[in-house]
Design an enzyme around this catalytic site. Structure first.
Site, PDB file in Angstrom:
ATOM      1  N   PHE A 219      -8.537   2.725   5.468  1.00 27.84           N
ATOM      2  CA  PHE A 219      -8.082   2.241   4.086  1.00 27.84           C
ATOM      3  C   PHE A 219      -7.758   1.215   3.897  1.00 27.84           C
ATOM      4  O   PHE A 219      -6.858   0.497   4.381  1.00 27.84           O
ATOM      5  CB  PHE A 219      -6.870   3.635   3.289  1.00 27.84           C
ATOM      6  CG  PHE A 219      -7.139   3.698   2.524  1.00 27.84           C
ATOM      7  CD1 PHE A 219      -7.757   3.798   1.357  1.00 27.84           C
ATOM      8  CD2 PHE A 219      -6.072   2.345   1.473  1.00 27.84           C
ATOM      9  CE1 PHE A 219      -8.101   3.890  -0.077  1.00 27.84           C
ATOM     10  CE2 PHE A 219      -6.148   2.104   0.335  1.00 27.84           C
ATOM     11  CZ  PHE A 219      -7.022   3.217  -0.803  1.00 27.84           C
TER      12      PHE A 219
ATOM     13  N   SER B  22      -2.043   1.779  -7.321  1.00 27.25           N
ATOM     14  CA  SER B  22      -1.712   2.965  -6.589  1.00 27.25           C
ATOM     15  C   SER B  22      -3.260   3.306  -5.217  1.00 27.25           C
ATOM     16  O   SER B  22      -3.770   4.538  -6.502  1.00 27.25           O
ATOM     17  CB  SER B  22      -0.759   4.639  -6.925  1.00 27.25           C
ATOM     18  OG  SER B  22      -1.210   5.247  -6.763  1.00 27.25           O
ATOM     19  N   LYS B  23      -3.151   3.789  -3.813  1.00 26.82           N
ATOM     20  CA  LYS B  23      -3.684   4.565  -3.801  1.00 26.82           C
ATOM     21  C   LYS B  23      -4.309   6.137  -3.544  1.00 26.82           C
ATOM     22  O   LYS B  23      -5.373   6.518  -3.612  1.00 26.82           O
ATOM     23  CB  LYS B  23      -3.395   4.220  -2.034  1.00 26.82           C
ATOM     24  CG  LYS B  23      -4.190   5.411  -0.786  1.00 26.82           C
ATOM     25  CD  LYS B  23      -3.454   4.955   0.563  1.00 26.82           C
ATOM     26  CE  LYS B  23      -4.074   6.305   1.561  1.00 26.82           C
ATOM     27  NZ  LYS B  23      -3.761   5.537   2.742  1.00 26.82           N
ATOM     28  N   ARG B  24      -3.102   6.216  -3.939  1.00 26.95           N
ATOM     29  CA  ARG B  24      -3.024   8.343  -4.662  1.00 26.95           C
ATOM     30  C   ARG B  24      -3.520   8.602  -5.872  1.00 26.95           C
ATOM     31  O   ARG B  24      -4.860   8.793  -6.117  1.00 26.95           O
ATOM     32  CB  ARG B  24      -1.671   8.531  -4.995  1.00 26.95           C
ATOM     33  CG  ARG B  24      -1.755  10.115  -3.981  1.00 26.95           C
ATOM     34  CD  ARG B  24      -0.161   9.811  -3.677  1.00 26.95           C
ATOM     35  NE  ARG B  24       0.978   9.990  -4.615  1.00 26.95           N
ATOM     36  CZ  ARG B  24       1.268  10.278  -5.559  1.00 26.95           C
ATOM     37  NH1 ARG B  24       0.810  11.253  -6.114  1.00 26.95           N
ATOM     38  NH2 ARG B  24       2.165   9.637  -6.389  1.00 26.95           N
ATOM     39  N   LYS B  25      -3.532   7.308  -7.111  1.00 24.04           N
ATOM     40  CA  LYS B  25      -3.536   7.762  -8.245  1.00 24.04           C
ATOM     41  C   LYS B  25      -5.021   6.953  -8.848  1.00 24.04           C
ATOM     42  O   LYS B  25      -5.465   7.430  -9.132  1.00 24.04           O
ATOM     43  CB  LYS B  25      -2.706   7.490  -9.154  1.00 24.04           C
ATOM     44  CG  LYS B  25      -0.933   7.837  -9.234  1.00 24.04           C
ATOM     45  CD  LYS B  25      -0.373   7.602 -10.395  1.00 24.04           C
ATOM     46  CE  LYS B  25       1.466   8.558  -9.873  1.00 24.04           C
ATOM     47  NZ  LYS B  25       1.766   7.291 -10.662  1.00 24.04           N
TER      48      LYS B  25
END
Ligand code: GLU
Length: 557
Positions: free
Chosen positions: A47, A298-301
């Protein structure tokens, strides 16, 4: 041999090269005064975060601007996080955004440059040689504490509100004798190697961060792990050894590492290395719709946190870099306005002008920058880049563009190359919609007519225009001819004229043009209608006018 020497041999019998050997193997670089050596040191996790690309760009610019060296080092000491082809993904990621490296990994396994290996898993003997030396000096020791022992200590420290970690009274094996270590190792016990920290609680360390300014913190007192149970280094230790031996002058990294800087400065000191300058970059920020405040990208959001997102959407690499420069240095935008044609490299980049709190990353702004970039490209360049993108991401569009290259280039030429080129395309993903009505395969055929004039008046306009349209009209004559027709049909020759006496007219010439536009393209807004009709050709224009009449005369209104 004394106990420490014995200990060093006990732990590292296979290590024969000394730090002095490595100092000779990797000599000081011969660079001009002031040249900076920087690096991008990601982990191959599969990533690539936009923040990492940003850091890489800052490293590249800092090196280039000083005639220095920028290299790519892969930090793969955490095997749990590693993915297949992780290195190639990083190499390709940098390439896709034209961030060249002078040295370092160039593929999954190959590298270039004289300061390698540039992948940490291939450097184990080097790290061990330096640890061996520290053991000899009593600055490192084997620690046999079990996970359970460590978690009991952590709980106790939490309970007593003490600094967590292994230090002072908690460092059970700090003064372990050679004899005991030997016994435990022979009994097959596992161990890590820890630093015997010379730090004292009452001391403070300070350094001048190139971005954040002067930073002062308590000195490190932790006996941090240098080598893990499998003999591979921790990030802390590998960073110190690598940045020293690769002769890095400026460590540019995320500011999540600031809290570890006292450990790192101490490691440089015990190893006898000159510490590099540090530049800690704050994470990219994003407006948080929910709270109205700002938060980390954010990588997640946030899908836009992944560099892959920009490739897929088809943002030109140059535009992304241009945008990153605008948020890296606040004076970049002003410079760009004053120097619209200049190469990005002519801008004088400065670490000290970077935001201490974190630059705001905003897709709407990126779109603007990208539109400005794309609108200055030639039709040929747009064609090449859009087709290259479409080949991978939009088969239908690719087929249309490549089926008739000349036609596609003519489409992209519309309102391009003039003083105020249109800014319809921010990314290649936008091209399908932009060119749709030029291609039967892409167009849904919908006709979006305005509410006025009446349907009958629209039919009259189109029918008359079918007779009047002359494809040999020049760009200058085209509109006056349309205006004449409008006046004949009872429309005002200009909106101003209409507004003065609206009761005298059916509308104005703009309304007439709007009807033709919707009939030919289906849309209310398009680039220059004359150019569009020239590109479509008279036969296609007539076909579309006829179709529009049929549609307007039909029941399906
Ligand atoms: N591998 C570390 C990371 O990805 C590198 C930090 C550094 O640049 O030193 O966070």
């Amino acid at each position: 041999m004394d106990d420490k020497q014995n200990m060093a041999e006990l732990l590292f019998p296979h290590i024969t090269k000394t730090p002095a050997d490595y100092e000779t193997e990797y000599p000081e670089r011969k660079l001009a005064d002031g040249a900076k050596v920087t690096r991008f040191a990601p982990s191959p996790t599969g990533f690539l975060h936009m923040g990492s690309l940003f850091a890489a760009l800052i490293g590249r610019r800092t090196a280039s601007d000083s005639d220095g060296v920028f290299y790519l080092r892969i930090e793969d000491t955490d095997k749990k996080r590693e993915v297949k082809n992780g290195v190639s993904q990083l190499v390709e990621g940098l390439k896709a955004f034209n961030i060249d490296i002078d040295e370092g990994m160039v593929s999954e396994t190959e590298s270039r440059g004289a300061y390698g290996p540039y992948i940490q898993s291939k450097r184990t003997p080097i790290y061990q040689s330096y640890v061996k030396e520290l053991v000899k000096k009593g600055l490192a020791y084997p620690c046999f504490m079990t996970e359970d022992e460590i978690s009991i200590i952590r709980e106790k420290q939490e309970h007593e509100k003490k600094l967590p970690g292994i230090y002072g009274e908690y460092a059970k094996y700090r003064n372990i004798s050679y004899g005991e270590a030997k016994r435990r190792i022979e009994a097959g016990e596992e161990y890590v190697v820890r630093l015997h920290s010379p730090g004292r609680e009452e001391n403070r360390v300070s350094f001048d961060d190139s971005i954040k300014g002067r930073i002062e913190m308590p000195e490190n007192i932790l006996d941090v792990v240098l080598l893990k149970k499998d003999g591979t280094p921790t990030y802390h230790f590998a960073h110190a050894v690598d940045d020293h031996l690769m002769r890095t002058t400026d460590v540019i990294r995320g500011d999540e590492w600031i809290s570890s800087a006292p450990i790192h400065l101490q490691l440089f000191e015990v190893l006898g290395f000159k510490a590099p300058r540090y530049a800690h970059i704050a994470p990219l920020q994003k407006e948080d719709g929910e709270t109205g405040g700002k938060r980390k990208l954010s990588k997640r959001k946030d899908p836009e946190a992944a560099v892959e997102y920009y490739k897929k959407a088809g943002y030109p690499a140059e535009a992304v870099i241009e945008y990153l420069l605008t948020i890296a240095n606040s004076n970049y935008e002003e410079w760009r306005l004053a120097n619209p044609e200049a190469e990005q490299s002519e801008f004088e980049f400065s670490l000290s002008k970077m935001s201490k709190a974190g630059a705001l990353f905003d897709l709407a702004k990126l779109n603007d920058v990208s539109k400005n970039y794309i609108c200055r490209l030639s039709a040929e360049e747009v064609y090449d880049l859009a087709a290259e993108w479409a080949k991978e991401y939009n088969e239908k569009l690719y087929a249309c563009l490549t089926d008739d290259e000349e036609y596609a280039k003519a489409v992209f030429s519309i309102e391009r190359g003039n003083e105020k080129p249109r800014k319809d395309i921010a990314k290649w993903e936008d091209v399908e919609n932009y060119v749709a009505y030029f291609y039967e395969e892409l167009w849904d055929g919908k006709l979006d007519f305005a509410d006025s004039p009446s349907r009958d008046d629209m039919i009259e306009i189109i029918e008359t225009y079918k007779e009047r349209y002359n494809e040999n009209d020049s760009a200058e004559d085209w509109f006056p001819h349309l205006r004449e027709m409008a006046v004949e049909l009872g429309y005002a020759k200009a909106p101003k004229v209409y507004k003065k006496n609206p009761e005298e007219y059916k509308g104005h010439v703009g309304d007439v043009a709007g009807v033709i536009r919707a009939a030919v393209t289906g849309r209310r807004n398009t680039p220059d209608l004359y150019e569009i009709m020239q590109t479509l050709g008279v036969d296609e224009v007539m076909r579309r006018l006829n179709r529009a009449v049929a549609y307007l005369a039909g029941d399906e209104k």
